[in-house]
Design an enzyme around this catalytic site. Sequence first.
Site, short mmCIF file in Angstrom:
data_model
loop_
_atom_site.label_atom_id
_atom_site.label_comp_id
_atom_site.label_asym_id
_atom_site.label_seq_id
_atom_site.Cartn_x
_atom_site.Cartn_y
_atom_site.Cartn_z
N THR A 196 -9.60 1.66 8.41
CA THR A 196 -9.81 1.53 9.85
C THR A 196 -10.60 2.71 10.38
O THR A 196 -11.57 2.55 11.12
CB THR A 196 -8.45 1.52 10.57
OG1 THR A 196 -7.57 0.66 9.88
CG2 THR A 196 -8.60 1.04 11.99
N SER A 197 -10.17 3.90 10.02
CA SER A 197 -10.83 5.07 10.59
C SER A 197 -12.27 5.14 10.12
O SER A 197 -13.14 5.59 10.87
CB SER A 197 -10.06 6.34 10.24
OG SER A 197 -10.02 6.51 8.85
N HIS B 234 -5.26 8.48 4.65
CA HIS B 234 -6.18 8.93 5.70
C HIS B 234 -6.97 10.18 5.29
O HIS B 234 -8.16 10.28 5.59
CB HIS B 234 -5.43 9.18 7.01
CG HIS B 234 -6.34 9.52 8.14
ND1 HIS B 234 -7.30 8.64 8.59
CD2 HIS B 234 -6.51 10.66 8.86
CE1 HIS B 234 -8.00 9.23 9.56
NE2 HIS B 234 -7.54 10.45 9.73
N ASP C 207 -0.30 11.44 15.23
CA ASP C 207 -1.11 10.38 14.60
C ASP C 207 -2.17 11.01 13.70
O ASP C 207 -2.87 11.94 14.11
CB ASP C 207 -1.79 9.55 15.69
CG ASP C 207 -2.73 8.54 15.08
OD1 ASP C 207 -2.25 7.66 14.34
OD2 ASP C 207 -3.95 8.64 15.31
N HIS D 290 0.84 -1.20 0.00
CA HIS D 290 0.00 0.00 0.00
C HIS D 290 0.87 1.23 0.00
O HIS D 290 0.46 2.28 0.47
CB HIS D 290 -0.89 0.03 1.24
CG HIS D 290 -1.72 -1.17 1.37
ND1 HIS D 290 -1.34 -2.26 2.11
CD2 HIS D 290 -2.89 -1.50 0.80
CE1 HIS D 290 -2.27 -3.18 2.01
NE2 HIS D 290 -3.21 -2.76 1.22
P1 ADP Z 1 -6.06 2.59 7.40
O1 ADP Z 1 -5.11 2.40 8.54
O2 ADP Z 1 -6.98 1.44 7.23
O3 ADP Z 1 -5.38 3.06 6.17
P2 ADP Z 1 -6.80 5.32 7.90
O4 ADP Z 1 -5.53 5.71 7.27
O5 ADP Z 1 -8.03 6.01 7.42
O6 ADP Z 1 -7.04 3.77 7.89
O7 ADP Z 1 -6.72 5.66 9.46
C1 ADP Z 1 -5.55 5.51 10.17
C2 ADP Z 1 -5.84 5.93 11.60
O8 ADP Z 1 -6.73 4.99 12.19
C3 ADP Z 1 -4.63 5.91 12.49
O9 ADP Z 1 -3.93 7.13 12.40
C4 ADP Z 1 -5.25 5.72 13.87
O10 ADP Z 1 -5.59 6.95 14.47
C5 ADP Z 1 -6.53 5.01 13.59
N1 ADP Z 1 -6.49 3.60 14.06
C6 ADP Z 1 -5.86 2.56 13.51
N2 ADP Z 1 -6.11 1.43 14.22
C7 ADP Z 1 -6.91 1.80 15.25
C8 ADP Z 1 -7.54 1.12 16.34
N3 ADP Z 1 -7.40 -0.20 16.51
N4 ADP Z 1 -8.30 1.83 17.20
C9 ADP Z 1 -8.45 3.17 17.05
N5 ADP Z 1 -7.90 3.86 16.03
C10 ADP Z 1 -7.15 3.20 15.15
MG MG Z 2 -4.21 4.80 6.13
#
Ligand code: ADP
Ligand code: MG
Length: 568
Positions: A438-439, A395, A550, A215
Site C-alpha cells: 500500500t505504502s 513496512h 502508525d 502474511h
Molecule cells: P501493506 O499494508 O500493503 O503491507 P505497508 O506495510 O508498506 O503496506 O504500509 C502500511 C502503511 O500504509 C500503514 O501504516 C498506513 O500508514 C498506510 N496505509 C494503508 N492504507 C492506506 C490508505 N488507504 N491511505 C493512506 N495510507 C494507507
Molecule cells: Mg505492511
Amino acid sequence: MTHLVNDPKKFAADVLAGFVRAHADRVMAVHGGAVRATETPQGEVAVVLGGGSGHYPAFAGWIGEGMAHGAVCGNIFASPSASQAASVARAAHAGGGVLFGFGNYAGDVLQFSRAVEMLAEEGIEARILTVTDDIASADTHAERRGIAGDLPVFKIAGAAAAQGWSLDEVERVTRHANDRTFTIGVAMSGCTLPGADAPLFTVPEGSLAIGLGIHGEPGLSEVPLGTAQEVADDLVDRLLAAFPDEAGDRVAILVNGLGATTYEEQFVVFARVADRFEAEGFTLVEPEVGEHVTSLDMAGLSVTAMLLDDELEPLWRAPVDTPAFRRGSLGSTTSAPPRRGPLPQQAGAERTAGAEPSQRAAAVALARLDDVVDALKENEAELGKLDAVAGDGDHGQGMVLGAVGAADRGHEAAAAGVGLGTLLREVGEAWAESAGGTSGALWGAALVAAGERLGDTDAPGAADVAEAVSAAVGAMKDLGKAELGDKTLMDAAVPFAEALAERVGAGEDLATAWSAAAARATEAAEATAQLQAKKGRAKTHGDHSVGHADPGATSFALVCRTVADKEG
Ligand code: ADP
Ligand code: MG
C-alpha cells in the site's frame, strides 16, 4: 525460519527464477511475474492472479490449462505494483479481456485497480475480482480478507475461462463462487521473513491462534491447543455458523497447510472435518488436502468450504493441469497446446533532457533521495516492528526497497540529463514498482504528482515546492481514500503539506518552513499512537494498534526530517 537465502531483498525474484526454470515447459517469466509458455486460444479470457510472494503454490504454481494464464509476483507478502500487473496482463491477454484475481488487501486493490486503468488506455478490458473468504477478518463477506479460498475461487475462474465464457460471465461466476466460499485458519507459530532473525509474531507454547492471516498478521484470539479433533470441531463450528441459509448439501472442502504443518496432521484434521460435514448432511465433492496457500514457514492450517450448486460443481470438477494443482485429464497428450513464440519487447520510454536550472534542481533532489535511502535503512527494523503490531511487518522492507529502486532509477535518469519533473516522475514509478504494498503505491503516486507539478524547465521556488507537496499529498488521498484520523500516513502527510504551505505563504524561506513542517509531521505521526486503525491491513486488528504509532505515518515523518536536515 527461512534458512536458505541469498540476498534477502531478492528472495522473491530468486524464487520466481527457480520456479520458471523448473517448469520451463509450462511457464515463462515476464516483467512482473510469469505467464503460460503455451498458446492460449484466441478470444479466451485471461485469468491473471497475483499478490505478494511467500504463498507458494499461490499464485504462480497455478499457471496452466484450466486455471491461470499468468501470475503477478510481488515481493514477499507485498502487493505487486500496477505496472507489474499490467505487464503480466498484457503478456497473458489473448483478445478476450483479463480477469485479475487476488485476495482482498488494500495494497493489492490499489495496485490492480490502477493496472485496470492503465490497460484500458491501451484498449485491453480488465476487471478485478477480490477473494473475501476469511470469516475471522470481518462480519460482512465483502469486507473479509482473502486466504486459502483463493484456490477454489480461482479454480472456478480458470475453468469458466477454459470453456470459452465471456469476460462478463467469467467475472459473474467467479464472484458467485467467492460469495459461497468460507475459510477459518489457526496458527501454532508465526513465520519469519527471509533475512529476519525473529518471527513476525509468536504463539505461546501450548496455544493456538485463531483467525490468523496469511502474511503473519497475528491471530484474533488465542485458545489452549487441543487435540486435532477438538481443533477440527472448533473450525467446523465456526464455518457452519457463517454459512448462509441456502447452503445446499454439496461442498468442496480444502484443508490447507500453511507451510510448516505436516501433511500427516492435515489428514488427521481432514478426517474429522469430513465426518462433521457428512453428519450435517453434506456430500464432499473432490476435497483437497495439502499446501496450497502458504505463509512461508508458518505452522498452522485452515479449513475452507465452497458451497457448491449446479453451476459451480462442474467447474470445480473440471480438469486442470498446472505445476502445483492437477485434476482429471485434459484429453490426449498429443493435443497439448503449442508453445508460444517469444514475447514482444516492451519499449522503454525515451528521455529528453531538461533545461539547466531544472537539471540542477534534479541533482539536489537526488542527493536528498540518497539520504532518505540511508535513513530508511537505519530504521528498517524499527518500522517493520511497528507494522508487525497490527499489520504484516513488511513496512520497513517495503520503504527500503522502494527508496533503493527509486534512487537507482533516479541516478540513471539524472545521468541522461532529465529535469526535476521527469526525475520525480521516474523515481515515483520505480518506487511503486520496487516497493509494492500500500505504502509503495501511495509514495509512487505522490512523487509522480509532484513531478507533474514541477516540470522540466525552471528551478522551483519555495511556493512551487509547497504546491508540489500539496499535489503529492492530494494524489495519496485520491488513491488511498483515507480520512484524517484513520491512522494512516495521511495523518502525518496532511499536516506536513498544510504547515509547509502556511509558512511559505507567510514568507518564510524554504529551509526554515520545511524544518518546521517536518516537526509538525513528527508530532502528528507520534499522535497516531492514540488512534485505532481504520484503513489498510491493520484495520482487521484495529485495537491491537492502539498505543503504537502508525508505521506509514512514522516513516513519512522520518523522510520529511531527513530531507529537512540537508535543506538550505
Ligand atoms: P501493506 O499494508 O500493503 O503491507 P505497508 O506495510 O508498506 O503496506 O504500509 C502500511 C502503511 O500504509 C500503514 O501504516 C498506513 O500508514 C498506510 N496505509 C494503508 N492504507 C492506506 C490508505 N488507504 N491511505 C493512506 N495510507 C494507507
Ligand atoms: Mg505492511
